[in-house]
Structures are given as structure tokens and as C-alpha cells.
Write a protein that holds these residues in place. Structure first.
Motif, PDB file in Angstrom:
ATOM      1  N   ASP A 160     -54.100 -23.735  37.800  1.00  0.00           N
ATOM      2  CA  ASP A 160     -55.366 -23.107  37.461  1.00  0.00           C
ATOM      3  C   ASP A 160     -55.365 -21.629  37.817  1.00  0.00           C
ATOM      4  N   LYS A 161     -54.658 -21.296  38.893  1.00  0.00           N
ATOM      5  CA  LYS A 161     -54.594 -19.898  39.345  1.00  0.00           C
ATOM      6  C   LYS A 161     -53.182 -19.611  39.826  1.00  0.00           C
ATOM      7  N   ILE A 162     -52.676 -18.460  39.436  1.00  0.00           N
ATOM      8  CA  ILE A 162     -51.364 -18.024  39.918  1.00  0.00           C
ATOM      9  C   ILE A 162     -51.536 -16.681  40.611  1.00  0.00           C
ATOM     10  N   PHE A 163     -51.145 -16.634  41.878  1.00  0.00           N
ATOM     11  CA  PHE A 163     -51.242 -15.388  42.635  1.00  0.00           C
ATOM     12  C   PHE A 163     -49.839 -14.842  42.878  1.00  0.00           C
ATOM     13  N   ILE A 164     -49.652 -13.586  42.564  1.00  0.00           N
ATOM     14  CA  ILE A 164     -48.369 -12.933  42.812  1.00  0.00           C
ATOM     15  C   ILE A 164     -48.528 -12.071  44.059  1.00  0.00           C
ATOM     16  N   ALA A 165     -47.843 -12.451  45.127  1.00  0.00           N
ATOM     17  CA  ALA A 165     -47.938 -11.670  46.366  1.00  0.00           C
ATOM     18  C   ALA A 165     -47.066 -10.442  46.188  1.00  0.00           C
ATOM     19  N   TYR A 166     -47.702  -9.306  46.091  1.00  0.00           N
ATOM     20  CA  TYR A 166     -46.974  -8.102  45.696  1.00  0.00           C
ATOM     21  C   TYR A 166     -47.237  -6.997  46.711  1.00  0.00           C
ATOM     22  N   GLU A 167     -46.156  -6.632  47.374  1.00  0.00           N
ATOM     23  CA  GLU A 167     -46.252  -5.663  48.455  1.00  0.00           C
ATOM     24  C   GLU A 167     -46.853  -4.330  48.004  1.00  0.00           C
ATOM     25  N   LEU A 173     -57.760 -11.324  46.279  1.00  0.00           N
ATOM     26  CA  LEU A 173     -57.566 -12.712  46.697  1.00  0.00           C
ATOM     27  C   LEU A 173     -58.890 -13.339  47.125  1.00  0.00           C
ATOM     28  N   ALA A 174     -59.659 -12.598  47.917  1.00  0.00           N
ATOM     29  CA  ALA A 174     -60.936 -13.128  48.397  1.00  0.00           C
ATOM     30  C   ALA A 174     -61.890 -13.392  47.234  1.00  0.00           C
ATOM     31  N   GLN A 175     -61.915 -12.473  46.291  1.00  0.00           N
ATOM     32  CA  GLN A 175     -62.800 -12.659  45.130  1.00  0.00           C
ATOM     33  C   GLN A 175     -62.404 -13.904  44.333  1.00  0.00           C
ATOM     34  N   GLU A 176     -61.120 -14.100  44.163  1.00  0.00           N
ATOM     35  CA  GLU A 176     -60.645 -15.271  43.419  1.00  0.00           C
ATOM     36  C   GLU A 176     -60.933 -16.566  44.184  1.00  0.00           C
ATOM     37  N   PHE A 217     -43.814 -15.639  45.676  1.00  0.00           N
ATOM     38  CA  PHE A 217     -43.317 -14.626  46.609  1.00  0.00           C
ATOM     39  C   PHE A 217     -41.924 -14.197  46.198  1.00  0.00           C
ATOM     40  N   GLY A 218     -41.596 -12.945  46.434  1.00  0.00           N
ATOM     41  CA  GLY A 218     -40.246 -12.465  46.188  1.00  0.00           C
ATOM     42  C   GLY A 218     -39.353 -12.771  47.364  1.00  0.00           C
ATOM     43  N   PRO A 219     -38.042 -12.545  47.218  1.00  0.00           N
ATOM     44  CA  PRO A 219     -37.134 -12.651  48.366  1.00  0.00           C
ATOM     45  C   PRO A 219     -37.237 -11.351  49.179  1.00  0.00           C
ATOM     46  N   GLU A 220     -36.303 -11.128  50.092  1.00  0.00           N
ATOM     47  CA  GLU A 220     -36.358  -9.943  50.965  1.00  0.00           C
ATOM     48  C   GLU A 220     -36.568  -8.652  50.174  1.00  0.00           C
ATOM     49  N   VAL A 267     -51.859  -9.888  44.039  1.00  0.00           N
ATOM     50  CA  VAL A 267     -52.768  -9.794  45.189  1.00  0.00           C
ATOM     51  C   VAL A 267     -52.031  -9.222  46.398  1.00  0.00           C
ATOM     52  N   GLY A 268     -52.758  -8.468  47.183  1.00  0.00           N
ATOM     53  CA  GLY A 268     -52.241  -7.973  48.459  1.00  0.00           C
ATOM     54  C   GLY A 268     -52.620  -8.958  49.545  1.00  0.00           C
ATOM     55  N   LEU A 269     -51.778  -9.059  50.553  1.00  0.00           N
ATOM     56  CA  LEU A 269     -52.068  -9.964  51.677  1.00  0.00           C
ATOM     57  C   LEU A 269     -52.257  -9.140  52.944  1.00  0.00           C
TER      58      LEU A 269
END
Lengths: 249, 249
Positions: A162-169, A180-183, A197-200, A219-221
């Protein structure tokens, strides 16, 4: 009380056929007739069970227990293959933190190259870690462990969510802090969330494009740079906090 | 860009006297005249700096950078001495997750007994891990590392905090889910929070009493049982999510 997962549907009485489980029950814990444990079958219901015969590895199911510690949503994390044994830490901790599935994929910038045989061996090892962690953290479900052979296989699964979040530095660095909070504020129980998430080395621009094409949201974390194995733990804690603690009276 | 912490006040030019730092700069990274790095002095301000002379280990400060990745509150975590090298994982991850200080104390139910000499050695090792993690995660501050000799020493410090949270498994099991969220909603920037965690065996009733007498509030961290090293990571992620992501437009 000790908890064990048993594959299949609940039956009463039940005979434990899995060797590792039986070994832990009767050799390590030395369960004897009358001793009680919690058994969890494929339906995710916890059941109080009493040993009928340790020799026959047989239990009587006494009663269903109401306890459910699963998240109100299903959260899958997908990590780009990281170096060394970081996936072991991710798998153990993600299980404690409520993940529904723990996936990993060969990312463009993954340094390690795992082929079919190595991949299967790694998946087995991670599945054992996850099973142990799920028992310890008294989960109702054992998270699925899946290491994808190719990124294409992962991309083919994106439509399930339903939702895909890309953790992007870079998103985090640019000061994006509230997406992220809004979603999460709009999530409803039972929905399926995926965090990628990406690798190193991070997620490549081509990967970002693929994930965005499938509806992924960058999204930023938070403002700090986290290691690749730390970001999934943050994401799972954030979802738990938002949906299990903050959204609760 | 590589970041280094330098003890003391900013001075221009600055000579690096710390041996480990200088070794990393000039032997590992092979910085040469004209190369740029970020230096962070005791004031927590990031400064762009350029090598004047690698032989003299001297930098010129070029400009102040606005970037601040510190949490809006100061979060200290205090773990009951856990087994093995779990404090190393806690220290590294807590640094990435924004902790202001990482403390540990001999809890009633700690299995390990660390005496003065062992304690000092462990503290040194953890401080190095934390320094490295703070540089990698681009922190503006290096978290304090402190291993208390006695619980009394920890209790004497409780008055320094605006809020004390006792992470208590039984509270989580009892279904208490919103106390932490309610408290975090009332936090104001600059406040000092302490999260207290037990070792593997948990917090003893006497300890709960001592922490409550100092104003501590028992909070659950979600319904799942987490290992002792996982709970602080959840707490820090939750604070970050609540104050850095959700409370932000």
C-alpha cells in the motif's frame, strides 16, 4: 513462559516433529509431562500447551491466549545487500521491532556479490536467527526472510504494498523531515508498508527512479547519518511509536 | 566530507595534537596541503578547515557551517550492565541515533561484575567507539560515556534531568501504551531526558522504587519483548520521530 512456533494448523494433541524445536524442548529445557509452554501455529494464535509425553514429544492444547503483539500494519524492510554479517543484526533486531518480513536485494552499490548457493545458505541462517528472535520477543508471527537473486525480482513484488518508503539520505540532508510522519498519519490497520534501504554506499539514482515509478516516496529518517544496519531499526521503531504508542489513548 | 572532533576551543590556525586523530588524517586518509575536512571543536559548531601543512598537522579554518544534527532535547540512556559486549553495540547505535550521553550502571540483576580497572578499560573502549560513530554520523557533539561504579552514583545524578523514563517490560505487557507519547508531547526544546533500562533480567522492584522516588515514570515501549540492547535504540528512535519528524511542518 517459553514460546515455540509450530508449523501447520493447530491440532490437539500435537506431536512436535521439527528436530530443532524438539531438541530445545526436551534436551535443552528438559520439559517433562505436565510442564507448560506456549505454542504458536500458523494462525498466529498463542496457545497454552501442556506436555503429555516427552518421549512422544506430544502436547495437549489447554487454551487459547488473547495476547497479540503484532503491529497493526505489516511492515517489510528491504535492505541492499550489506557487507559482512550485518544482515544478521538487522534480521534479529527487525524481528524484535515487529517487522513482518525481512528482505534483502543486490543493490547497484552493494559491494558483496552473493550467488545462488551462498544466498540460500545465508537465507537459512537468517531464518534461524529470526525464528529464535520471534520466540524470544513473543511474536505471534515469524517474519518472512527473503534474499532476492536479482533486483528485478524485488521490483516485481512492489505492487503488493500500500505504501513504499525509500529511505534516502540526501532527503534527510536536505532537511526533509515530515513526509514519513504525514504518511503514517494516514495509514489504516492492515495496510502493507515497505521500507527500502540502500547498502553502505546508498541507493543509486536508477534505483530511486525504479522505486518511485512503483509509487515509492522518498523519506528522511532524521538529520543524522545512520549506518545501513541502523536505518531499518529506526524506521520500525518510528512506525511502532506512531501507530502503537502515539495513536492510542 | 570527513569530519573530526578536536578537543578545546576553536583557534585559527589549529594544530592537531591528538595522536589517533592525526594518524587517521595524515597516515590513513593521507591529507595533503589544500585538502578540506570538517572540524568540530567543543562548541559543537562544524567548521570547514583546509590543511596548511601535513607535516605540522596544521589546518586553517575556512568558514563556519550551519549544519546542526543534534536532537532538540538532550537524551541520556542508562543501561544496567549487560552481558558480553552489548554495551559496544548500544554505544555505537545510540550515538548514530542522537543520544547525548550513554551511561551504564551495575543493576541489581546484572550478571556481570565489573570492578574499577575493568570499568575504566571498558569506558575507554566505548569512548573510542562513540567518537568514531559520532564522526561517521556527522554529529555536532560527542556523546558522553560513563560507567558508574555504584548505583548510588547514578541515583545522585537523577536530579539533573527534566524527565526520567523507566523502560519497564511489565508496563508494556500490561498494555500501557501511551504514557511515553503523552509525555513527549509536552517536552520543550533543551530539556534533559533520561531513559533507564534494566539488564537482561530486568529492573528490580527496589530499583523501580528508587527511580520513581526521583520522579521517574514507568513507560512501555510497545507490546513486544525487546532484548536489553534493543530497547534504548527504540527509545531514541521514538524521541527522534516524535520531536524531529512528527513535530515538524
Amino acid at each position: 513462559m517459553q514460546q515455540y512456533f509450530v508449523k501447520g494448523n493447530a491440532e490437539n494433541p500435537v506431536t512436535i516433529t521439527d528436530k530443532e524445536t524438539a531438541k530445545h524442548m526436551f534436551s535443552v529445557m528438559r520439559l517433562a509431562a505436565g510442564d507448560e509452554v506456549v505454542l504458536v501455529f500458523d494462525d498466529g494464535v498463542k496457545r497454552l500447551a501442556r506436555v503429555l509425553s516427552s518421549q512422544d514429544q506430544q502436547f495437549e492444547l489447554v487454551e487459547n491466549l488473547a495476547e497479540n503483539v503484532e503491529m497493526p500494519v505489516e511492515v517489510t524492510i528491504a535492505s541492499g545487500f550489506p557487507k559482512g554479517d550485518k544482515l544478521e543484526l538487522i534480521s534479529q533486531k527487525a524481528t524484535e521491532l515487529g517487522a513482518s518480513a525481512i528482505w534483502a536485494y543486490p543493490a547497484d552499490w552493494s559491494v558483496v556479490k552473493w550467488d545462488g548457493k551462498k544466498l540460500a545458505k545465508k537465507e537459512d541462517k537468517l531464518a534461524k536467527i529470526v525464528l529464535g528472535a520471534a520466540e524470544q520477543s513473543k511474536r505471534n508471527r515469524v517474519p518472512e526472510v527473503k534474499l532476492f537473486d536479482t533486483k528485478k525480482d524485488l521490483l516485481a513484488r512492489l505492487a503488493d504494498f500500500d505504501k513504499i518508503f525509500i529511505a534516502y539520505e540526501e532527503t534527510a540532508k536536505a532537511g526533509e523531515r515530515s513526509a514519513l510522519a504525514q504518511e503514517l498519519a494516514q495509514i489504516t490497520p492492515g495496510q502493507k508498508l515497505l521500507f527500502v534501504f540502500g547498502p553502505e554506499g546508498g541507493i543509486s539514482p536508477q534505483e530511486i527512479e525504479s522505486f518511485e515509478a512503483a509509487g515509492g516516496i522518498k523519506v528522511g529518517l532524521g538529520p543524522r547519518i545512520m549506518r545501513t544496519e541502523t536505518a531499518p531499526l529506526y524506521a520500525l521503531s518510528a512506525v511502532s511509536y506512531a501507530l502503537e504508542l502515539a495513536d492510542h489513548d
